[in-house]
Design a protein around this motif. Structure first.
Motif, PDB file in Angstrom:
ATOM      1  N   GLN A  56       0.834  -1.191   0.000  1.00 14.24           N
ATOM      2  CA  GLN A  56       0.000   0.000   0.000  1.00 14.24           C
ATOM      3  C   GLN A  56       0.875   1.249   0.000  1.00 14.24           C
ATOM      4  O   GLN A  56       2.005   1.233   0.485  1.00 14.24           O
ATOM      5  CB  GLN A  56      -0.896   0.008   1.251  1.00 14.24           C
ATOM      6  N   ALA A 121      -4.339   5.670   4.366  1.00 15.93           N
ATOM      7  CA  ALA A 121      -5.415   4.737   4.081  1.00 15.93           C
ATOM      8  C   ALA A 121      -6.287   4.578   5.309  1.00 15.93           C
ATOM      9  O   ALA A 121      -5.794   4.352   6.403  1.00 15.93           O
ATOM     10  CB  ALA A 121      -4.838   3.392   3.680  1.00 15.93           C
ATOM     11  N   SER A 134     -10.458   1.867  -1.352  1.00 12.41           N
ATOM     12  CA  SER A 134      -9.242   1.722  -2.146  1.00 12.41           C
ATOM     13  C   SER A 134      -8.647   3.100  -2.427  1.00 12.41           C
ATOM     14  O   SER A 134      -9.321   4.129  -2.351  1.00 12.41           O
ATOM     15  CB  SER A 134      -9.556   1.025  -3.472  1.00 12.41           C
ATOM     16  N   ASP A 135      -7.362   3.111  -2.782  1.00 13.18           N
ATOM     17  CA  ASP A 135      -6.701   4.370  -3.134  1.00 13.18           C
ATOM     18  C   ASP A 135      -7.391   5.023  -4.326  1.00 13.18           C
ATOM     19  O   ASP A 135      -7.475   6.247  -4.418  1.00 13.18           O
ATOM     20  CB  ASP A 135      -5.230   4.117  -3.461  1.00 13.18           C
ATOM     21  N   TRP A 136      -7.887   4.194  -5.254  1.00 12.98           N
ATOM     22  CA  TRP A 136      -8.552   4.736  -6.434  1.00 12.98           C
ATOM     23  C   TRP A 136      -9.853   5.448  -6.049  1.00 12.98           C
ATOM     24  O   TRP A 136     -10.134   6.550  -6.512  1.00 12.98           O
ATOM     25  CB  TRP A 136      -8.825   3.595  -7.412  1.00 12.98           C
ATOM     26  N   GLU A 137     -10.655   4.821  -5.166  1.00 11.82           N
ATOM     27  CA  GLU A 137     -11.891   5.461  -4.713  1.00 11.82           C
ATOM     28  C   GLU A 137     -11.583   6.745  -3.946  1.00 11.82           C
ATOM     29  O   GLU A 137     -12.295   7.748  -4.083  1.00 11.82           O
ATOM     30  CB  GLU A 137     -12.679   4.506  -3.822  1.00 11.82           C
TER      31      GLU A 137
END
Length: 251
Positions: A56, A121, A134-137
């Motif tokens: 991560q 996170a 998620s990092d994308w969200e």
């Protein structure tokens, strides 16, 4: 040259480079690019800036640049390298930072002065269906906040993020951040636009605060700017639950 002699020269060279770097740091001078490269190699195991052992991205915090700060000085203060700070902040030129600029720096290190809300996170507390983000969200949420609320008070930016997450939890809306921010007729941004957006540090901080459960609106599902709306008749039918900055939040 024999292998043993080459090894001795290599060790002496590394030691000399470290000594030169240390001496420059003590005098408050900027080390050369070559010295910084050697220093970066020595710190690689401490703060690589790409991923953590779990794969991560590393947790970071925000630092407000002070007058006289240099990127090398900030890197030394937070136990990292100029290269890592450049990657975390998309900086092409390490000499171009200015007082008041907000930078991402590794979390859990350095002095407290100038540090503002922690990034990293987080999992959104939820009564069931919505779990870790998620990092994308997280990026999509920060991008929407940046587009809709940049220039607004920080509380107002958190509030916009909270509206998105309130919709995720409401059965009348899509049950994901992706679904909410790209729902037709709701926000005027395509998925491609949001993915290409580079939110500032405050937008990410606001997203994290909303993801952690903060909701300054107390459950709003909509927001609008009275000075810009083209449908005042519609908004007149919605119960107002909060007013923050230029936005009115409704259910």
């Amino acid at each position: 040259m024999g292998r043993d002699a080459a090894t001795v020269i290599l060790v002496l060279g590394l030691a000399l480079g470290t000594a030169v770097l240390y001496g420059l740091a003590r005098q408050g001078e900027e080390p050369s690019a070559l010295a910084q490269a050697g220093h970066a190699a020595g710190l690689q195991g401490r703060a690589e800036g790409a991923t953590t052992p779990s794969g991560q991205p590393p947790a970071v915090q925000l630092y407000v640049v002070k007058p006289g700060d240099t990127l090398y000085g900030i890197a030394s203060r937070f136990g990292t390298t100029v290269a890592v700070l450049q990657r975390l902040n998309d900086l092409d030129d390490p000499d171009r930072i200015g007082a008041g600029q907000v930078l991402r720096v590794p979390a859990g290190a350095g002095e407290a002065a100038g540090v503002v809300p922690t990034l990293g996170a987080v999992a959104r507390p939820s009564p069931g269906r919505y779990g870790p983000v998620s990092d994308w969200e997280r990026h999509l949420l920060a991008s929407l906040i940046w587009h809709e609320a940049r220039g607004e008070p920080f509380e107002g930016q958190i509030a916009v993020g909270a509206v998105v997450l309130n919709r995720v939890d409401d059965p009348r809306f899509p049950d994901s951040i992706l679904g909410v921010v790209t729902q037709p007729g709701q926000f005027p941004f395509s998925l491609e636009q949001l993915q290409r957006t580079r939110p500032d540090a405050w937008a990410y901080a606001a997203a994290d605060r909303a993801l952690a459960g903060e909701d300054p609106t107390g459950g709003a599902l909509y927001f609008y700017n009275p000075a810009k709306t083209t449908t005042p008749e519609f908004w007149a039918t919605r119960p107002v639950v909060a007013r923050i900055g230029q936005h009115v939040f409704t259910r």
